[in-house]
Each structure stands twice: as structure tokens, then as C-alpha cells.
Design an enzyme around this catalytic site. Structure first.
Site, short mmCIF file in Angstrom:
data_model
loop_
_atom_site.label_atom_id
_atom_site.label_comp_id
_atom_site.label_asym_id
_atom_site.label_seq_id
_atom_site.Cartn_x
_atom_site.Cartn_y
_atom_site.Cartn_z
N ASP A 82 -1.12 -71.72 21.79
CA ASP A 82 -1.90 -71.44 20.52
C ASP A 82 -2.73 -72.81 20.34
O ASP A 82 -2.24 -73.76 20.04
CB ASP A 82 -1.14 -71.03 19.42
CG ASP A 82 -1.72 -70.14 18.50
OD1 ASP A 82 -2.96 -69.80 18.80
OD2 ASP A 82 -1.23 -69.81 17.29
N ASP A 104 -8.98 -73.52 21.40
CA ASP A 104 -9.66 -73.26 20.11
C ASP A 104 -10.82 -74.45 19.83
O ASP A 104 -10.61 -75.55 19.59
CB ASP A 104 -8.77 -73.55 18.85
CG ASP A 104 -9.28 -73.10 17.55
OD1 ASP A 104 -10.53 -72.98 17.58
OD2 ASP A 104 -8.47 -72.99 16.57
N GLY A 182 -2.96 -69.68 7.44
CA GLY A 182 -1.64 -70.08 6.35
C GLY A 182 -1.76 -69.28 5.02
O GLY A 182 -2.43 -68.10 5.28
N HIS A 209 -6.21 -64.31 13.98
CA HIS A 209 -5.45 -65.34 13.27
C HIS A 209 -5.27 -65.10 12.01
O HIS A 209 -5.94 -64.67 11.33
CB HIS A 209 -6.04 -66.65 13.73
CG HIS A 209 -5.97 -67.07 15.07
ND1 HIS A 209 -5.13 -67.82 15.53
CD2 HIS A 209 -6.48 -66.48 16.36
CE1 HIS A 209 -5.13 -68.10 16.91
NE2 HIS A 209 -6.22 -67.23 17.30
N THR A 234 2.87 -68.52 8.97
CA THR A 234 3.36 -68.95 7.59
C THR A 234 4.42 -68.11 6.93
O THR A 234 5.15 -68.72 6.25
CB THR A 234 1.95 -69.03 6.54
OG1 THR A 234 1.08 -69.98 7.34
CG2 THR A 234 2.22 -69.72 5.44
P1 13P Z 1 -0.68 -67.45 9.46
O1 13P Z 1 0.15 -68.73 9.58
O2 13P Z 1 -1.59 -67.39 8.68
O3 13P Z 1 0.26 -66.33 9.96
O4 13P Z 1 -1.57 -67.67 10.91
C1 13P Z 1 -0.87 -67.97 12.13
C2 13P Z 1 -2.00 -68.14 13.16
O5 13P Z 1 -2.98 -67.61 13.02
C3 13P Z 1 -1.50 -69.15 14.23
O6 13P Z 1 -2.36 -69.03 15.23
#
Ligand code: 13P
Length: 414
Positions: A82, A104, A182, A209, A234
Site C-alpha cells: 500500500d 502512490d 486517518g 482510501h 486507523t
Molecule cells: P484509514 O486509516 O483512514 O482507515 O485509511 C487507511 C488507508 O487508506 C490506507 O491506505
């Protein structure tokens, strides 16, 4: 062997209007919790390793554990890199067992994003591995998410998304429609109209995401509108931390293992909630039946040499190892000498590839051809070279003797 082709897995989700969770892992607790929840729900799942998290653990140690968990799982699993940052990180991730990679470059201007993504797509596709790209930018608002994804979000423009997919050849597209990386301040306002327009012009499975903080209705609408993968981290980190905070209140003297008691269960419960909400629960059997398994391929080269001494032979082996291990799609190289004196072939290489496509690409790779011409052909005598694919079918693990038990009951120590 439950590791399956990520393309097949996400197309199944896309065509059947549900989303597979890609859960970022930062420790073995996360890994065990995610796999455990997926097995309880009979759901396909993506084990996700995010490059911005490499500051927290050694990914070269983590990935073998992730791969072992995937191969042992009774539900279909894919492993992804990722938020990868470069061709080099994609190649390293493939070497370590990822069967999907994300580049990314979404903070770059569109032409630069296209150029960087195109380079990763060319390399990954030559290894038989699909790529997730992102256009538009999903920023974080606070905490870790904000530190790792600074600045302002930029919504995905449908025309840019179309051009990006056509020019890069990505297999899946991550879009920015109002989520944040996050923890979220307040409630996310998602631009479903924008998602609808993107879907009209982009015909690959879409990715979100920043899954944390969305509500049930938003998740339902996303999966109905072409979102086939939801990245999520998160909320898992927060339930893990909250469990430890509560434990500390009641156990002020506890050691590390005391304080993290209950963490795995808390993460697993949240993952289970997501899998049920996103329509993934109960899909394992049909996904297993319809998706190609990830089948490693091995090239065995056995040979004799003439015209060089022992030192020359050892230099040749070292050179081979250096050249072969630098070629994308190669996972492991073994260079060996026959134990038995008088064996038909004295030397061998065994080269493990990520996929059959990686093996086919390898055969014509300029570095390999140059090595053969310069170092191998002048000294090789009899040789044989055969490519093998792993025997299909799942090998059930043998019943554990109980000598090593994950609950510690079988061990003699404390
Ligand atoms: P969150 O931490 O907001 O759930 O997003 C995770 C993310 O998009 C990892 O690529």
C-alpha cells in the site's frame, strides 16, 4: 493454498457490488486478528503492508509471516503493498510476496503521476502482478494520517481519471471523493455524484482510501457504486490502543503481554463488523472457486562446466546469484553444488519466481541474456533447464502435535 489473484478477487467484488477490505497491518496482532475475522466470516481479504508504516516494523521480517498466514488461510487472500513510493519498492514487495502493488504518486501533477505510475505498471505487469494507482489526492486531517499525507485533499476529476487509467494501464483506481486518511474531524461528506461520473468513464474496479469514520449508509452506497476495495487502518489502531489504555487502568503493574491482552480480539471484532457491512462476509467459497490461485514457478538449471578452475566456478556462481536476484519477479535464488561425487550434474540453480509471467519475462531479460553470453556459454558443458509450476491444490497442514501451541499451553517455559 489460499493466496489468489488480486485481479480476479477484485473483479468478483466489482461485478457483485461488494468491497474487499484491505487492512493495513503493523504487527502480528493485526495479522492474526484480520485473518481470524476473515475466516470467521468466510470472507475474502487483502492483507496490506503500507510503505509509510515501515518506520514501525521491519517489512522484510513481516512479509514472510504475512505470506505464511495467507497460504495457511482457509479463505481467499491477497497481499498488497500500500502507498508504494517507487518502482524499487514495488519490485522489493513482489520479491517478498505481494501479489498486488500500489504506487502512490497522487501528490504529483497529473503528467508526472502518469509517468511514475506507467513505470511501475510496466515492471509489475512483466511480473504478472496488478497495480493500484491513485488520481486526485486524499490528505489526512490529524494524527498519523495527517503526518503521512500532508496538505489539502484534491478531488478526482472524471476526465483526469479516464486519461490516467488509459495512459498508465493500472488495474484498479483509487479515487478521492471526500474521505480522509486517518481520523476524521466530524462527518465525511462524500461526493457520490462525482463517483457516478468517474464510474461512467473508468471501467476498472475502484478503491477508497480512508475507510475509517464512514457510516453504514455511506459504505453501502460506495459498494453499490463500483468501490471494490476499501483501505482501512486507523479504526483498528484506535480500538487496539483503547483496549490497552483500559487494561492499564485495571492492571498498573502488568507487563507487555498483560497489557496487550484483548487487543487481537478488539481488532478482530472491528474487522468482522466491516466485512459484514461491506458485503464480503460469506463470499469465500465463490471467490475461491472463481479466482486463479497464485502459483509460484521454479526454474531448475543443472549443469557441468569445463575450462575453469574451482575459483572460477565459485565466481560464476556468485555472479549468477547477483544477476538473477536483481531481476524483477525473482523471489529467491539457490545456487548449489552436488553433494554426491559423480552426480550427473555438478552444479545447479533453482530460481523461484512470483508467477509464470515473471518466469517468461526472465527468459528474455537483457541482464540474464548478457550473463549467459558473457559468463555462462563459454564454460558450460552438459546442462538441463526446466521450468516447474507448483503442484495445484491445497496441502492441508498436518495435525499439530501440540508441542508448540499459540496459547502457550504446550510449552514448558513460563
Ligand atoms: P484509514 O486509516 O483512514 O482507515 O485509511 C487507511 C488507508 O487508506 C490506507 O491506505
Amino acid at each position: 493454498m489460499a493466496l489468489v489473484d488480486m485481479r480476479d478477487m477484485l473483479h468478483h467484488a466489482y461485478e457483485n457490488s461488494y468491497a474487499v477490505g484491505a487492512f493495513d497491518l503493523v504487527s502480528l496482532d493485526f495479522l492474526e486478528a484480520v485473518i481470524g475475522a476473515a475466516e470467521r466470516c468466510r470472507a475474502p481479504v487483502i492483507l496490506s503492508i503500507a510503505e509509510p508504516h515501515f518506520a514501525y516494523y521491519d517489512f522484510q521480517l513481516m512479509l514472510p509471516a504475512v505470506e505464511a498466514a495467507a497460504r495457511r488461510a482457509t479463505v481467499p487472500v491477497a497481499i498488497q503493498l500500500d502507498h508504494g513510493s517507487s518502482v524499487e519498492s514495488a519490485v522489493e514487495a513482489i520479491r517478498l510476496g505481494c501479489n498486488g502493488v500500489m504506487l502512490d504518486a497522487s501528490d504529483m501533477a497529473l503528467p508526472d503521476n502518469i509517468k511514475a505510475t506507467r513505470a511501475v505498471v510496466e515492471t509489475a505487469h512483466a511480473c504478472g502482478i496488478p497495480v493500484v494507482g491513485e488520481v486526485g489526492y486524499v490528505a489526512g486531517e490529524e494524527g498519523d494520517g495527517a503526518r503521512q499525507h500532508p496538505g489539502q485533499s484534491a478531488m478526482t476529476q472524471p476526465a483526469e481519471a479516464k486519461a490516467y487509467v488509459e495512459r498508465t494501464g493500472v488495474d484498479f483506481l483509487a479515487v478521492s471523493i471526500g474521505t480522509v486518511q486517518g481520523r476524521m474531524k466530524g462527518r465525511a461528506k462524500l461526493d457520490f455524484q462525482r463517483l457516478k461520473q468517474i464510474r461512467k468513464v473508468v471501467h476498472v474496479p475502484l478503491v477508497i482510501h480512508g475507510g475509517t469514520g464512514l457510516n453504514e449508509d455511506q459504505f453501502r452506497r460506495l459498494t453499490a457504486m463500483g468501490i471494490a476495495k476499501i483501505n482501512y487502518f486507523t479504526a483498528l489502531s484506535d480500538v487496539a490502543a483503547e483496549t490497552m489504555r483500559q487494561r492499564m487502568k485495571s492492571d498498573r503493574q502488568g507487563g507487555f503481554t498483560d497489557l496487550k491482552r484483548g487487543v487481537k480480539e478488539a481488532i478482530g471484532k472491528e474487522v468482522e463488523r466491516c466485512l459484514r457491512l461491506w458485503g464480503t462476509a460469506g463470499r469465500a467459497a465463490e471467490v475461491l472457486a472463481q479466482c486463479r490461485p497464485v502459483t509460484p514457478v521454479e526454474k531448475i538449471v543443472a549443469y557441468n562446466i569445463h575450462g575453469i578452475d574451482e575459483e572460477g566456478a565459485s565466481l560464476l556462481l556468485r555472479k549468477a546469484q547477483e544477476v538473477i536476484s536483481g531481476i524483477p519477479g525473482v523471489r529467491e535464488v539457490f545456487a548449489g553444488e552436488a553433494i554426491a561425487e559423480g552426480a550427473g550434474y555438478r552444479f545447479c540453480w533453482s530460481i523461484r519466481f512470483a508467477t509464470q509471467i515473471a518466469c517468461e519475462t526472465f527468459r528474455n531479460h537483457p541482464a540474464w541474456l548478457a550473463f549467459l553470453q558473457k559468463f555462462f556459454d563459454p564454460v558450460v558443458g552438459d546442462f538441463l533447464s526446466i521450468d516447474y509450476r507448483a503442484f495445484p491444490g491445497r496441502v492441508e497442514p498436518r495435525e499439530s502435535s501440540g508441542a508448540l501451541r499459540s496459547d502457550g499451553a504446550g510449552s514448558r517455559g513460563p
